[in-house]
Design a protein around this motif. Sequence first.
Motif, mmCIF file in Angstrom:
data_model
loop_
_atom_site.group_PDB
_atom_site.id
_atom_site.type_symbol
_atom_site.label_atom_id
_atom_site.label_comp_id
_atom_site.label_asym_id
_atom_site.label_seq_id
_atom_site.Cartn_x
_atom_site.Cartn_y
_atom_site.Cartn_z
ATOM 1 N N GLY A 33 0.813 -1.212 0.000
ATOM 2 C CA GLY A 33 0.000 0.000 0.000
ATOM 3 C C GLY A 33 0.844 1.259 0.000
ATOM 4 O O GLY A 33 2.057 1.239 0.235
ATOM 5 N N LEU A 34 0.203 2.377 -0.260
ATOM 6 C CA LEU A 34 0.899 3.658 -0.345
ATOM 7 C C LEU A 34 1.542 4.048 0.990
ATOM 8 O O LEU A 34 2.667 4.522 1.032
ATOM 9 N N MET A 35 0.859 3.834 2.087
ATOM 10 C CA MET A 35 1.372 4.232 3.400
ATOM 11 C C MET A 35 1.891 3.036 4.205
ATOM 12 O O MET A 35 2.115 3.150 5.395
ATOM 13 N N SER A 36 2.081 1.905 3.580
ATOM 14 C CA SER A 36 2.529 0.705 4.282
ATOM 15 C C SER A 36 4.049 0.641 4.329
ATOM 16 O O SER A 36 4.738 1.330 3.585
ATOM 17 N N ALA A 37 4.568 -0.212 5.178
ATOM 18 C CA ALA A 37 6.014 -0.364 5.318
ATOM 19 C C ALA A 37 6.335 -1.804 5.707
ATOM 20 O O ALA A 37 5.459 -2.572 6.091
ATOM 21 N N TYR A 38 7.596 -2.160 5.599
ATOM 22 C CA TYR A 38 8.063 -3.474 6.006
ATOM 23 C C TYR A 38 8.232 -3.520 7.519
ATOM 24 O O TYR A 38 8.442 -2.499 8.167
ATOM 25 N N ASP A 39 8.185 -4.706 8.090
ATOM 26 C CA ASP A 39 8.445 -4.917 9.499
ATOM 27 C C ASP A 39 9.962 -4.971 9.678
ATOM 28 O O ASP A 39 10.606 -5.945 9.297
ATOM 29 N N CYS A 40 10.548 -3.915 10.226
ATOM 30 C CA CYS A 40 12.007 -3.811 10.328
ATOM 31 C C CYS A 40 12.601 -4.890 11.225
ATOM 32 O O CYS A 40 13.710 -5.354 10.972
ATOM 33 N N GLY A 41 11.898 -5.311 12.259
ATOM 34 C CA GLY A 41 12.380 -6.395 13.112
ATOM 35 C C GLY A 41 12.512 -7.697 12.345
ATOM 36 O O GLY A 41 13.502 -8.425 12.480
ATOM 37 N N GLU A 67 21.821 0.922 2.081
ATOM 38 C CA GLU A 67 20.377 0.739 1.960
ATOM 39 C C GLU A 67 19.766 0.150 3.235
ATOM 40 O O GLU A 67 18.551 0.192 3.413
ATOM 41 N N LEU A 68 20.591 -0.394 4.114
ATOM 42 C CA LEU A 68 20.106 -1.014 5.342
ATOM 43 C C LEU A 68 20.138 -0.072 6.541
ATOM 44 O O LEU A 68 19.584 -0.387 7.588
ATOM 45 N N VAL A 69 20.781 1.099 6.382
ATOM 46 C CA VAL A 69 20.878 2.056 7.487
ATOM 47 C C VAL A 69 19.479 2.538 7.862
ATOM 48 O O VAL A 69 18.716 2.980 7.016
ATOM 49 N N GLY A 70 19.155 2.420 9.130
ATOM 50 C CA GLY A 70 17.859 2.852 9.619
ATOM 51 C C GLY A 70 16.735 1.858 9.376
ATOM 52 O O GLY A 70 15.624 2.067 9.838
ATOM 53 N N VAL A 71 16.999 0.791 8.636
ATOM 54 C CA VAL A 71 15.982 -0.226 8.379
ATOM 55 C C VAL A 71 16.249 -1.443 9.248
ATOM 56 O O VAL A 71 15.395 -1.871 10.019
#
Length: 84
Positions: A33-41, A67-71
Amino acid sequence: AAVAASATTAAASVTLLSDDVVHPLHLPWDHTGLMSAYDCGSLRRGFQVYRQVCATCHSIERIHYRELVGVTHTKEELIEMASE
């Protein structure tokens, strides 16, 4: 007339060949979705599994540490990993 007949036959054969394809299922993934994100954990745990299990045989050459910084990790953690 012969050219038109052969063109029609060619188009029909292409249609028949393309009907023999298995198309992927459309699944309602949560992260599309537009406002969705991955589960960083989960991403961090997956990266840990990769480093402990998969990295012995498979490279990760298409993903840059930046690309992994902050994720999945902090900048300091990734600098330490890259220096290993």
